[in-house]
Design a protein around this motif. Sequence first.
Motif, short mmCIF file in Angstrom:
data_model
loop_
_atom_site.label_atom_id
_atom_site.label_comp_id
_atom_site.label_asym_id
_atom_site.label_seq_id
_atom_site.Cartn_x
_atom_site.Cartn_y
_atom_site.Cartn_z
N TYR A 48 30.59 4.43 -17.73
CA TYR A 48 29.96 3.12 -17.97
C TYR A 48 29.60 2.51 -16.63
CZ TYR A 48 29.11 -1.62 -19.61
OH TYR A 48 28.52 -2.82 -19.89
N TRP A 49 28.46 1.78 -16.60
CA TRP A 49 28.04 1.13 -15.36
C TRP A 49 27.23 -0.12 -15.69
CZ3 TRP A 49 22.79 0.58 -15.00
CH2 TRP A 49 22.02 1.43 -15.78
N GLU A 50 27.29 -1.05 -14.77
CA GLU A 50 26.46 -2.26 -14.81
C GLU A 50 25.91 -2.49 -13.41
OE1 GLU A 50 28.58 -5.62 -16.30
OE2 GLU A 50 29.03 -4.69 -18.25
N ALA A 51 24.67 -2.90 -13.33
CA ALA A 51 24.04 -3.12 -12.02
C ALA A 51 23.11 -4.31 -12.09
CB ALA A 51 23.27 -1.87 -11.58
N VAL A 52 22.90 -4.91 -10.94
CA VAL A 52 21.91 -5.99 -10.80
C VAL A 52 21.06 -5.67 -9.58
CG1 VAL A 52 21.51 -8.43 -10.36
CG2 VAL A 52 23.35 -7.74 -11.90
N GLU A 53 19.77 -5.55 -9.79
CA GLU A 53 18.85 -5.36 -8.67
C GLU A 53 18.25 -6.71 -8.30
OE1 GLU A 53 14.85 -2.81 -7.41
OE2 GLU A 53 15.36 -3.08 -9.52
N LEU A 54 18.25 -7.01 -7.01
CA LEU A 54 17.59 -8.22 -6.52
C LEU A 54 16.18 -7.85 -6.05
CD1 LEU A 54 20.40 -9.92 -4.39
CD2 LEU A 54 19.77 -10.36 -6.77
N VAL A 55 15.18 -8.55 -6.59
CA VAL A 55 13.80 -8.31 -6.18
C VAL A 55 13.20 -9.63 -5.69
CG1 VAL A 55 13.45 -6.38 -7.77
CG2 VAL A 55 12.89 -8.68 -8.53
N GLN A 56 12.23 -9.52 -4.80
CA GLN A 56 11.56 -10.71 -4.30
C GLN A 56 10.05 -10.54 -4.41
OE1 GLN A 56 12.30 -11.35 -0.12
NE2 GLN A 56 11.91 -9.24 0.43
N ASP A 57 9.35 -11.68 -4.54
CA ASP A 57 7.90 -11.68 -4.62
C ASP A 57 7.30 -11.63 -3.21
OD1 ASP A 57 8.72 -12.60 -7.24
OD2 ASP A 57 6.63 -13.16 -7.56
N VAL A 58 6.32 -10.76 -3.03
CA VAL A 58 5.59 -10.72 -1.77
C VAL A 58 4.09 -10.64 -2.08
CG1 VAL A 58 7.48 -9.53 -0.59
CG2 VAL A 58 5.59 -8.20 -1.53
N ALA A 59 3.29 -11.04 -1.11
CA ALA A 59 1.83 -10.96 -1.23
C ALA A 59 1.30 -10.12 -0.06
CB ALA A 59 1.21 -12.35 -1.21
N ILE A 60 0.35 -9.24 -0.37
CA ILE A 60 -0.27 -8.39 0.65
C ILE A 60 -1.73 -8.79 0.76
CG2 ILE A 60 -0.80 -6.02 1.32
CD1 ILE A 60 1.60 -5.16 -0.41
N LEU A 61 -2.15 -9.15 1.96
CA LEU A 61 -3.50 -9.67 2.17
C LEU A 61 -4.55 -8.56 2.14
CD1 LEU A 61 -3.13 -12.32 5.00
CD2 LEU A 61 -3.21 -12.67 2.54
N GLY A 62 -5.68 -8.88 1.52
CA GLY A 62 -6.80 -7.94 1.52
C GLY A 62 -7.66 -8.08 2.75
N THR A 63 -7.69 -9.27 3.37
CA THR A 63 -8.47 -9.52 4.59
C THR A 63 -7.65 -10.38 5.53
OG1 THR A 63 -9.51 -11.47 3.59
CG2 THR A 63 -10.69 -9.39 3.41
N PRO A 64 -7.92 -10.36 6.83
CA PRO A 64 -7.17 -11.22 7.76
C PRO A 64 -7.52 -12.69 7.54
CG PRO A 64 -8.96 -10.13 8.91
CD PRO A 64 -8.91 -9.53 7.52
N VAL A 65 -6.61 -13.56 7.99
CA VAL A 65 -6.80 -15.00 7.87
C VAL A 65 -6.92 -15.60 9.26
CG1 VAL A 65 -5.75 -17.18 7.13
CG2 VAL A 65 -5.57 -15.15 5.68
N HIS A 66 -8.04 -16.30 9.50
CA HIS A 66 -8.23 -17.04 10.75
C HIS A 66 -8.13 -18.52 10.40
CE1 HIS A 66 -9.47 -13.59 13.25
NE2 HIS A 66 -10.06 -13.15 12.15
N ALA A 67 -6.88 -19.00 10.31
CA ALA A 67 -6.68 -20.39 9.89
C ALA A 67 -6.56 -21.34 11.08
CB ALA A 67 -5.41 -20.49 9.04
N GLU A 68 -6.31 -20.80 12.25
CA GLU A 68 -6.18 -21.61 13.44
C GLU A 68 -7.21 -21.14 14.47
OE1 GLU A 68 -1.47 -22.70 13.38
OE2 GLU A 68 -2.04 -20.83 14.32
N PRO A 69 -7.44 -21.87 15.55
CA PRO A 69 -8.42 -21.43 16.55
C PRO A 69 -8.14 -20.00 17.00
CG PRO A 69 -7.68 -23.65 17.03
CD PRO A 69 -6.84 -23.16 15.88
N VAL A 70 -9.20 -19.19 17.01
CA VAL A 70 -9.04 -17.78 17.33
C VAL A 70 -8.83 -17.61 18.83
CG1 VAL A 70 -10.14 -15.52 17.28
CG2 VAL A 70 -10.48 -17.12 15.39
N VAL A 71 -7.75 -16.88 19.17
CA VAL A 71 -7.46 -16.56 20.57
C VAL A 71 -7.66 -15.06 20.75
CG1 VAL A 71 -5.72 -16.58 22.38
CG2 VAL A 71 -5.81 -18.45 20.71
N GLN A 72 -8.63 -14.69 21.55
CA GLN A 72 -8.95 -13.29 21.78
C GLN A 72 -9.17 -12.54 20.46
OE1 GLN A 72 -5.78 -11.78 24.23
NE2 GLN A 72 -6.57 -12.74 26.09
N ASN A 73 -9.81 -13.23 19.54
CA ASN A 73 -10.18 -12.65 18.24
C ASN A 73 -8.95 -12.16 17.44
OD1 ASN A 73 -12.22 -12.15 16.40
ND2 ASN A 73 -12.29 -9.96 16.90
N SER A 74 -7.79 -12.79 17.67
CA SER A 74 -6.56 -12.41 16.96
C SER A 74 -6.39 -13.28 15.72
CB SER A 74 -5.35 -12.58 17.89
OG SER A 74 -4.15 -12.32 17.21
#
Length: 233
Positions: A48-74
């Motif tokens: 007999y066994w009992e288990a609990v898996e902990l999972v977390q939500d993550v998001a993977i970006l399809g394109t880069p985000v330039h939300a702040e002033p670009v420094v050396q195109n980063s």
Amino acid sequence: MLSVAVLAAALAAAAAPPGGWSLLIEEIPSRGPALTDLHEVAAGEAVYWEAVELVQDVAILGTPVHAEPVVQNSPTVARGERLVGYRAATGEIAFCAPSARPRHFNCLQDLDLNGAFEWFFSTPLRGKKRLPRPVGYLRVKVPFLAADAPPGVGLSPLRREIAYDGVAGGVARLAYREYAGDGDRPALVDEIRVELLVPGPTMVSVRGAQLEIFDADGSRIRYRVMTRFRSAT
């Protein structure tokens, strides 16, 4: 030892950006075999066994985000970067990644839940601004691993089992084991000896889980599970 629910709450609070955010952690319980059904397993296997898996939500970006002033195109957040999900006390959800600045996080929000981020903010500043264009992302659930736990937060038993180790002289050998986090080695092992009744069945209780043993020998055990483990505390 912490319960899984208390553990999840501790992890959620300890690993979050400042400002009242907590990790999106979900508990997925599983157990086996089914209660009251007749089962047979070989020596060395779990009865007999009992288990609990902990999972977390993550998001993977399809394109880069330039939300702040670009420094050396980063970019502020790079394409393919994994952002971890958090929930505010207000119920808002954001996906964040650590910034280059200590104790700062870059966060993105999809407030209308249309599959694209439209808003950006950096904690602990919290000044939101709309992105120049929506950024698509893939939202997935991934295991929360022991290595991801913040310093000082211990892992409670996430898997508990009773294994059958054979029989000798009319005495069955059982082993109760607890596994913490994602480790393969048990954090706790208790050996249990059960004198088999003739004729059977023989009843035995292990941490609240009650087994009814019909017969056992050196190679296998025939039994059924009547009750589950008590809650871990």
